[in-house]
Write a protein that holds these residues in place. Structure first.
Motif, PDB file in Angstrom:
ATOM      1  N   ASP A 155       0.815  -1.212   0.000  1.00  8.42           N
ATOM      2  CA  ASP A 155       0.000   0.000   0.000  1.00  8.42           C
ATOM      3  C   ASP A 155       0.855   1.271   0.000  1.00  8.42           C
ATOM      4  O   ASP A 155       0.334   2.374   0.218  1.00  8.42           O
ATOM      5  CB  ASP A 155      -0.948   0.004   1.217  1.00  8.42           C
ATOM      6  N   VAL A 156       2.155   1.104  -0.233  1.00  8.08           N
ATOM      7  CA  VAL A 156       3.043   2.266  -0.387  1.00  8.08           C
ATOM      8  C   VAL A 156       3.250   2.486  -1.881  1.00  8.08           C
ATOM      9  O   VAL A 156       3.785   1.629  -2.586  1.00  8.08           O
ATOM     10  CB  VAL A 156       4.390   2.035   0.321  1.00  8.08           C
ATOM     11  N   ARG A 194      17.745   1.046  -0.005  1.00  7.25           N
ATOM     12  CA  ARG A 194      18.143  -0.316  -0.345  1.00  7.25           C
ATOM     13  C   ARG A 194      17.035  -0.943  -1.176  1.00  7.25           C
ATOM     14  O   ARG A 194      15.867  -0.612  -1.022  1.00  7.25           O
ATOM     15  CB  ARG A 194      18.354  -1.143   0.932  1.00  7.25           C
ATOM     16  N   SER A 195      17.381  -1.879  -2.062  1.00  4.28           N
ATOM     17  CA  SER A 195      16.374  -2.632  -2.805  1.00  4.28           C
ATOM     18  C   SER A 195      16.687  -4.113  -2.669  1.00  4.28           C
ATOM     19  O   SER A 195      17.846  -4.501  -2.501  1.00  4.28           O
ATOM     20  CB  SER A 195      16.328  -2.221  -4.285  1.00  4.28           C
ATOM     21  N   GLU A 237      11.446  -5.092  -3.270  1.00  8.31           N
ATOM     22  CA  GLU A 237      11.259  -4.442  -1.975  1.00  8.31           C
ATOM     23  C   GLU A 237      12.181  -3.244  -1.888  1.00  8.31           C
ATOM     24  O   GLU A 237      13.387  -3.361  -2.118  1.00  8.31           O
ATOM     25  CB  GLU A 237      11.556  -5.424  -0.845  1.00  8.31           C
ATOM     26  N   LEU A 238      11.624  -2.082  -1.559  1.00  5.94           N
ATOM     27  CA  LEU A 238      12.405  -0.861  -1.420  1.00  5.94           C
ATOM     28  C   LEU A 238      12.400  -0.423   0.036  1.00  5.94           C
ATOM     29  O   LEU A 238      11.341  -0.345   0.671  1.00  5.94           O
ATOM     30  CB  LEU A 238      11.820   0.266  -2.279  1.00  5.94           C
ATOM     31  N   ASP A 239      13.598  -0.150   0.562  1.00  6.92           N
ATOM     32  CA  ASP A 239      13.755   0.445   1.884  1.00  6.92           C
ATOM     33  C   ASP A 239      13.866   1.943   1.648  1.00  6.92           C
ATOM     34  O   ASP A 239      14.826   2.421   1.020  1.00  6.92           O
ATOM     35  CB  ASP A 239      15.015  -0.126   2.541  1.00  6.92           C
ATOM     36  N   ALA A 292       8.455  -0.575   0.970  1.00  4.09           N
ATOM     37  CA  ALA A 292       7.483  -0.610  -0.120  1.00  4.09           C
ATOM     38  C   ALA A 292       7.728  -1.841  -0.979  1.00  4.09           C
ATOM     39  O   ALA A 292       8.883  -2.243  -1.186  1.00  4.09           O
ATOM     40  CB  ALA A 292       7.577   0.642  -0.976  1.00  4.09           C
ATOM     41  N   HIS A 293       6.656  -2.457  -1.461  1.00  3.69           N
ATOM     42  CA  HIS A 293       6.749  -3.537  -2.444  1.00  3.69           C
ATOM     43  C   HIS A 293       6.129  -3.043  -3.736  1.00  3.69           C
ATOM     44  O   HIS A 293       4.961  -2.618  -3.745  1.00  3.69           O
ATOM     45  CB  HIS A 293       6.007  -4.788  -1.962  1.00  3.69           C
ATOM     46  N   ILE A 294       6.876  -3.085  -4.809  1.00  7.67           N
ATOM     47  CA  ILE A 294       6.345  -2.659  -6.101  1.00  7.67           C
ATOM     48  C   ILE A 294       6.610  -3.749  -7.128  1.00  7.67           C
ATOM     49  O   ILE A 294       7.582  -4.499  -7.012  1.00  7.67           O
ATOM     50  CB  ILE A 294       6.953  -1.315  -6.563  1.00  7.67           C
ATOM     51  N   PRO A 295       5.736  -3.875  -8.143  1.00  5.04           N
ATOM     52  CA  PRO A 295       5.958  -4.898  -9.176  1.00  5.04           C
ATOM     53  C   PRO A 295       7.322  -4.727  -9.829  1.00  5.04           C
ATOM     54  O   PRO A 295       7.782  -3.605 -10.058  1.00  5.04           O
ATOM     55  CB  PRO A 295       4.815  -4.642 -10.167  1.00  5.04           C
TER      56      PRO A 295
END
Length: 336
Positions: free
Chosen positions: A266-267, A284-285, A293-295, A306-309
């Motif tokens: 949801d981020v 970080r990724s 996953e992004l820090d 955050a989790h993005i495709p």
């Protein structure tokens, strides 16, 4: 149910619809297996009652309840081949040879084990042994099928395959099924309804979507799925400030401490600023298969995940140290 001073199952009450596929989800020691064993007649409740298909069953023996039970480690009869394992319950009921033949044949087809009739358990894979155990439990045509951590002893790929098989099996057999698991992904993927247990109590009952998107308690928010959480206080009426973020909350007094949860999914992250976004830096990724996953550092040491495709990540050209813009599309607030 108490064991000495320990309340293993504490004032639990729920109803299951006939033909449903229900997960009993919770951490180790939450009371899941004890509850399952009481339904099966393997443990006697200290209080309360168990109603099965409209009939009071609290004081019936396990054999009188018409329940199929599958243990985590299968408990197959090692000296019997697949055919005899599946036929065991029918033979104990002294069913006719023809009925036994027809039922075992039907079940071996249902669990995709035709041709394995003469093999012994030690000649089968873990997944095959589990399917034999399910077929054996289904053979006497139980009103309810209970499974205690049915896939817990198997490797990840076999578990995934058996989840798909369990869904197909349920669609074909329509047996009311209650299975215990501590694996949230398993519960979310294959059940119609989830009962979330913690410390002997049911914290929430709902569909997988309800449990995931609308957690009723802090425990459910933390245990089911991945979450960011922040601790803050209500700075003015209906408003929480956390760094550059503003959260509109209701039902909390000014000055009250709260914990806000939001899923990494949801981020919302973009390279160009959009409405109601704040600036952040990619710290970080991490590759997570279909997602990245992004820090994200949003200032003063405040971090969110955050989790993005993966496709969005690659198309956006995100790099470590890059300035990006983030927004939070959904969150849940609990008082502390």
């Amino acid at each position: 149910k108490r064991f000495g001073n320990f309340a293993a199952v504490d004032n639990v009450s729920f109803n299951l619809e006939t033909g449903s596929l229900v997960a009993l989800l919770g951490p180790s020691g939450s009371g899941k297996s004890t509850l399952l064993r009481m339904i099966a007649g393997l443990e006697i409740p200290d209080g309360g009652e168990i109603i099965l298909t409209g009939n009071e069953a609290t004081h019936l023996s396990a054999g009188e309840r018409n329940i199929g039970f599958v243990f985590q480690h299968y408990a197959l009869f090692k000296h019997m081949n697949v055919w005899d394992n599946v036929a065991f319950g029918l033979k104990m009921r002294r069913e006719s040879k023809q009925k036994i033949h027809d039922r075992v044949t039907e079940l071996l087809k249902l669990v995709h084990l035709e041709g394995y009739e003469r093999r012994f358990p030690d000649q089968l894979s873990g997944g095959q042994r589990q399917r034999v155990a399910v077929a054996r439990a289904l053979a006497p045509e139980p009103h309810v099928l209970l499974l205690d951590e049915p896939f817990g002893a198997l490797d990840a790929k076999v578990r995934d395959e058996l989840r798909d098989w369990m869904l197909q099996l349920h669609e074909e057999s329509h047996v009311t099924t209650l299975f215990v698991t501590h694996d949230q992904h398993e519960a979310l993927e294959i059940s119609n309804t989830i009962l979330v247990m913690n410390q002997g109590r049911i914290e929430q009952t709902g569909t997988p979507l309800q449990i995931f998107d609308h957690p009723a308690t802090q425990f459910v928010a933390e245990f089911v799925g991945e979450s960011n959480f922040i601790d803050a206080s209500v700075s003015e009426e209906n408003l929480v400030l956390w760094g550059p973020f503003k959260f509109v909350v209701k039902g909390f007094r000014v000055g009250q401490n709260v914990r806000i949860y939001f899923r990494p999914d949801d981020v919302y992250v973009t390279s160009e600023e959009e409405t109601l976004q704040v600036q952040a830096t990619i710290n970080r990724s991490r590759f997570r298969g279909a997602a990245m996953e992004l820090d994200l550092d949003v200032g003063n040491g405040r971090r969110i995940i955050a989790h993005i495709p993966k496709g969005v990540f690659l198309a956006s050209g995100f790099q470590l140290g890059q300035k990006v813009y983030v927004g939070i599309t959904a969150f849940h607030t609990f008082g502390r």
